[in-house]
Write a protein that holds these residues in place. Structure first.
Motif, PDB file in Angstrom:
ATOM      1  N   SER A 134      39.472   5.284  14.799  1.00 40.48           N
ATOM      2  CA  SER A 134      39.219   5.132  16.230  1.00 40.48           C
ATOM      3  C   SER A 134      40.365   4.356  16.851  1.00 40.48           C
ATOM      4  O   SER A 134      40.711   3.263  16.375  1.00 40.48           O
ATOM      5  N   ASN A 135      40.959   4.882  17.906  1.00 40.77           N
ATOM      6  CA  ASN A 135      42.074   4.229  18.587  1.00 40.77           C
ATOM      7  C   ASN A 135      41.521   3.260  19.636  1.00 40.77           C
ATOM      8  O   ASN A 135      41.086   3.673  20.706  1.00 40.77           O
ATOM      9  N   THR A 136      41.517   1.961  19.312  1.00 48.18           N
ATOM     10  CA  THR A 136      40.918   0.982  20.216  1.00 48.18           C
ATOM     11  C   THR A 136      41.873   0.552  21.327  1.00 48.18           C
ATOM     12  O   THR A 136      41.445  -0.090  22.287  1.00 48.18           O
ATOM     13  N   TYR A 137      43.164   0.875  21.210  1.00 52.60           N
ATOM     14  CA  TYR A 137      44.070   0.763  22.351  1.00 52.60           C
ATOM     15  C   TYR A 137      43.665   1.775  23.418  1.00 52.60           C
ATOM     16  O   TYR A 137      43.482   1.440  24.587  1.00 52.60           O
ATOM     17  N   ALA A 138      43.546   3.034  23.010  1.00 52.36           N
ATOM     18  CA  ALA A 138      43.220   4.105  23.959  1.00 52.36           C
ATOM     19  C   ALA A 138      41.835   3.905  24.556  1.00 52.36           C
ATOM     20  O   ALA A 138      41.622   4.181  25.746  1.00 52.36           O
ATOM     21  N   ALA A 139      40.887   3.431  23.736  1.00 56.82           N
ATOM     22  CA  ALA A 139      39.532   3.195  24.238  1.00 56.82           C
ATOM     23  C   ALA A 139      39.529   2.115  25.314  1.00 56.82           C
ATOM     24  O   ALA A 139      38.816   2.229  26.326  1.00 56.82           O
ATOM     25  N   TYR A 140      40.322   1.069  25.112  1.00 54.46           N
ATOM     26  CA  TYR A 140      40.414   0.032  26.141  1.00 54.46           C
ATOM     27  C   TYR A 140      41.066   0.590  27.397  1.00 54.46           C
ATOM     28  O   TYR A 140      40.577   0.378  28.521  1.00 54.46           O
ATOM     29  N   ASP A 141      42.176   1.292  27.230  1.00 56.04           N
ATOM     30  CA  ASP A 141      42.911   1.812  28.384  1.00 56.04           C
ATOM     31  C   ASP A 141      42.040   2.698  29.275  1.00 56.04           C
ATOM     32  O   ASP A 141      42.215   2.726  30.500  1.00 56.04           O
ATOM     33  N   ALA A 142      41.090   3.416  28.674  1.00 61.44           N
ATOM     34  CA  ALA A 142      40.262   4.372  29.419  1.00 61.44           C
ATOM     35  C   ALA A 142      39.041   3.739  30.084  1.00 61.44           C
ATOM     36  O   ALA A 142      38.314   4.418  30.807  1.00 61.44           O
ATOM     37  N   LEU A 143      38.797   2.442  29.834  1.00 63.47           N
ATOM     38  CA  LEU A 143      37.661   1.782  30.473  1.00 63.47           C
ATOM     39  C   LEU A 143      37.871   1.690  31.984  1.00 63.47           C
ATOM     40  O   LEU A 143      39.003   1.518  32.461  1.00 63.47           O
ATOM     41  N   PRO A 144      36.791   1.754  32.757  1.00 63.28           N
ATOM     42  CA  PRO A 144      36.904   1.488  34.192  1.00 63.28           C
ATOM     43  C   PRO A 144      37.414   0.072  34.438  1.00 63.28           C
ATOM     44  O   PRO A 144      37.170  -0.838  33.632  1.00 63.28           O
ATOM     45  N   ASP A 145      38.107  -0.133  35.543  1.00 62.69           N
ATOM     46  CA  ASP A 145      38.691  -1.437  35.837  1.00 62.69           C
ATOM     47  C   ASP A 145      37.640  -2.542  35.878  1.00 62.69           C
ATOM     48  O   ASP A 145      37.903  -3.673  35.444  1.00 62.69           O
ATOM     49  N   GLU A 146      36.446  -2.229  36.397  1.00 63.61           N
ATOM     50  CA  GLU A 146      35.415  -3.264  36.473  1.00 63.61           C
ATOM     51  C   GLU A 146      34.952  -3.711  35.088  1.00 63.61           C
ATOM     52  O   GLU A 146      34.621  -4.883  34.871  1.00 63.61           O
ATOM     53  N   ASP A 147      34.931  -2.772  34.128  1.00 66.79           N
ATOM     54  CA  ASP A 147      34.569  -3.135  32.757  1.00 66.79           C
ATOM     55  C   ASP A 147      35.675  -3.962  32.104  1.00 66.79           C
ATOM     56  O   ASP A 147      35.396  -4.926  31.372  1.00 66.79           O
ATOM     57  N   LYS A 148      36.925  -3.599  32.365  1.00 70.10           N
ATOM     58  CA  LYS A 148      38.037  -4.388  31.826  1.00 70.10           C
ATOM     59  C   LYS A 148      37.946  -5.835  32.314  1.00 70.10           C
ATOM     60  O   LYS A 148      38.130  -6.780  31.538  1.00 70.10           O
ATOM     61  N   ALA A 149      37.659  -6.011  33.589  1.00 73.02           N
ATOM     62  CA  ALA A 149      37.546  -7.359  34.142  1.00 73.02           C
ATOM     63  C   ALA A 149      36.363  -8.103  33.522  1.00 73.02           C
ATOM     64  O   ALA A 149      36.449  -9.303  33.235  1.00 73.02           O
ATOM     65  N   ARG A 150      35.270  -7.394  33.283  1.00 70.36           N
ATOM     66  CA  ARG A 150      34.066  -8.022  32.723  1.00 70.36           C
ATOM     67  C   ARG A 150      34.303  -8.518  31.302  1.00 70.36           C
ATOM     68  O   ARG A 150      33.882  -9.616  30.928  1.00 70.36           O
ATOM     69  N   TYR A 151      34.984  -7.715  30.485  1.00 73.32           N
ATOM     70  CA  TYR A 151      35.152  -8.032  29.065  1.00 73.32           C
ATOM     71  C   TYR A 151      36.371  -8.903  28.773  1.00 73.32           C
ATOM     72  O   TYR A 151      36.525  -9.393  27.651  1.00 73.32           O
ATOM     73  N   GLU A 152      37.233  -9.083  29.766  1.00 67.79           N
ATOM     74  CA  GLU A 152      38.544  -9.692  29.577  1.00 67.79           C
ATOM     75  C   GLU A 152      38.519 -10.978  28.753  1.00 67.79           C
ATOM     76  O   GLU A 152      39.338 -11.163  27.841  1.00 67.79           O
ATOM     77  N   ASP A 153      37.606 -11.873  29.048  1.00 68.62           N
ATOM     78  CA  ASP A 153      37.631 -13.189  28.413  1.00 68.62           C
ATOM     79  C   ASP A 153      36.463 -13.431  27.458  1.00 68.62           C
ATOM     80  O   ASP A 153      36.215 -14.570  27.054  1.00 68.62           O
ATOM     81  N   MET A 154      35.747 -12.384  27.074  1.00 62.13           N
ATOM     82  CA  MET A 154      34.622 -12.556  26.161  1.00 62.13           C
ATOM     83  C   MET A 154      35.108 -12.827  24.740  1.00 62.13           C
ATOM     84  O   MET A 154      36.159 -12.337  24.320  1.00 62.13           O
ATOM     85  N   ALA A 194      51.135  -9.295  22.044  1.00 63.53           N
ATOM     86  CA  ALA A 194      52.433  -9.789  22.500  1.00 63.53           C
ATOM     87  C   ALA A 194      53.219  -8.702  23.224  1.00 63.53           C
ATOM     88  O   ALA A 194      54.049  -8.993  24.094  1.00 63.53           O
ATOM     89  N   SER A 195      52.963  -7.452  22.877  1.00 63.10           N
ATOM     90  CA  SER A 195      53.648  -6.321  23.512  1.00 63.10           C
ATOM     91  C   SER A 195      53.223  -6.114  24.953  1.00 63.10           C
ATOM     92  O   SER A 195      53.870  -5.377  25.704  1.00 63.10           O
ATOM     93  N   GLY A 196      52.104  -6.735  25.343  1.00 62.78           N
ATOM     94  CA  GLY A 196      51.543  -6.509  26.671  1.00 62.78           C
ATOM     95  C   GLY A 196      50.370  -5.551  26.671  1.00 62.78           C
ATOM     96  O   GLY A 196      49.611  -5.489  27.648  1.00 62.78           O
ATOM     97  N   ARG A 197      50.210  -4.812  25.577  1.00 61.46           N
ATOM     98  CA  ARG A 197      49.083  -3.888  25.476  1.00 61.46           C
ATOM     99  C   ARG A 197      47.809  -4.638  25.086  1.00 61.46           C
ATOM    100  O   ARG A 197      47.858  -5.772  24.604  1.00 61.46           O
ATOM    101  N   LYS A 198      46.670  -3.987  25.287  1.00 60.51           N
ATOM    102  CA  LYS A 198      45.383  -4.586  24.958  1.00 60.51           C
ATOM    103  C   LYS A 198      44.555  -3.600  24.143  1.00 60.51           C
ATOM    104  O   LYS A 198      44.631  -2.381  24.364  1.00 60.51           O
ATOM    105  N   SER A 199      43.764  -4.141  23.215  1.00 62.05           N
ATOM    106  CA  SER A 199      42.888  -3.300  22.398  1.00 62.05           C
ATOM    107  C   SER A 199      41.543  -3.993  22.239  1.00 62.05           C
ATOM    108  O   SER A 199      41.432  -5.217  22.381  1.00 62.05           O
ATOM    109  N   LEU A 200      40.517  -3.211  21.941  1.00 62.72           N
ATOM    110  CA  LEU A 200      39.181  -3.743  21.702  1.00 62.72           C
ATOM    111  C   LEU A 200      39.055  -4.180  20.246  1.00 62.72           C
ATOM    112  O   LEU A 200      39.552  -3.506  19.341  1.00 62.72           O
TER     113      LEU A 200
END
Length: 281
Positions: A134-154, A194-200
């Protein structure tokens, strides 16, 4: 007059958001000339498949070392035998039952391994024993912006003991204590690399989201796992003898798919040392 030549990576994409097949020769791969291109492709695609490349153990080790720092697992540095057959691997067969469920390796370590390389020596019967990714980079990238904001600091508590209940719902207290003794760690739900990318950061080692109601915590963990392991972000590799697969452990989950432990399925694994610690603010 000398002519400078550069070996080019020969690639086919497996699916739009995960996986590449690498079609270069064994000699080209062992030369090390493709290491930089392979590292870039691995980060971009999550997994690389080398169909029937037929590396022996020495070649697999040599190839692994072209890509980064070799992470020896045993005293002799040989590849690890990955099998559920207790005759072949009595020490690890019980622990490897957790590998049948989605996970990321090294969730209790300060720095998780960068990647694993798995080669097929004996496949299980067709239709069983695939390895899912499972590509967790791609899964994160495809989340709606509101979900990204919600999960950001969990933050999530991870422990190998949490995976025990996936394959043994009623373990003995002694077994539970033994698994808990391995350790646990709080990790970000969203890894800011460190690359700037985000993953779940997900999988069967997840126990609960910190500072969140337990019902909502379960919905977050299992809902995101369901999202990240949907068809769009996953690939199931059906093994043939001689196949080699590399996966980026920092941006994918993986699992072995069910097979008969007595069928003889045998994989040999090498690893690359981690290069980036979990990002905990």
């Amino acid at each position: 007059m000398s002519v400078e030549t550069t070996t080019k990576l020969k690639v086919e994409h497996v699916k739009p958001k995960i996986g590449s097949r690498i079609l270069n020769t064994k000699e080209e791969l062992l030369s090390g000339e493709l290491a930089g291109q392979l590292r870039e492709e691995l980060e971009a695609r999550g997994i690389l498949v080398f169909p029937e490349i037929q590396f022996d153990d020495a070649e697999q080790i040599a190839f692994t070392k072209t890509l980064g720092e070799y992470a020896a697992e045993g005293a002799d540095g040989a590849p690890s035998k990955i099998t559920l057959d207790v005759k072949e691997n009595p020490a690890a067969a019980e622990y490897l039952k957790g590998s049948l469920y989605w996970h990321i390796d090294g969730t209790r370590n300060e720095v998780p391994i960068l990647a694993s390389l798995l080669s097929c020596k004996v496949p299980s019967p067709k239709g069983t024993g695939n390895t899912g990714f499972s590509n967790t980079y791609a899964a994160y990238d495809a989340l709606p912006d509101e979900d990204k904001a919600r999960y950001e600091d969990m933050r999530v508590l991870h422990g190998p003991w949490a995976s025990l209940f996936y394959y043994e719902p009623e373990p003995s207290l002694a077994k539970l204590k033994g698994m808990q003794g391995i350790g646990e760690k709080v990790l970000p739900l969203v890894w800011k690399h460190a690359s700037g990318r985000k993953s779940l950061v997900l999988g069967c080692t997840c126990h609960h989201v910190l500072d969140v109601d337990h019902l909502e915590s379960a919905r977050i963990i299992h809902g995101l796992r369901e999202w990240a392991t949907s068809e769009e972000f996953t690939y199931s590799h059906e093994w043939s003898v001689g196949d080699l697969v590399i996966w980026d452990n920092t941006g994918t989950m993986h699992r072995a798919e069910a097979y008969d432990p007595e069928c003889g399925r045998m994989m040999h694994r090498t690893k690359l040392e981690g290069e980036e610690p979990w990002a905990i603010d």
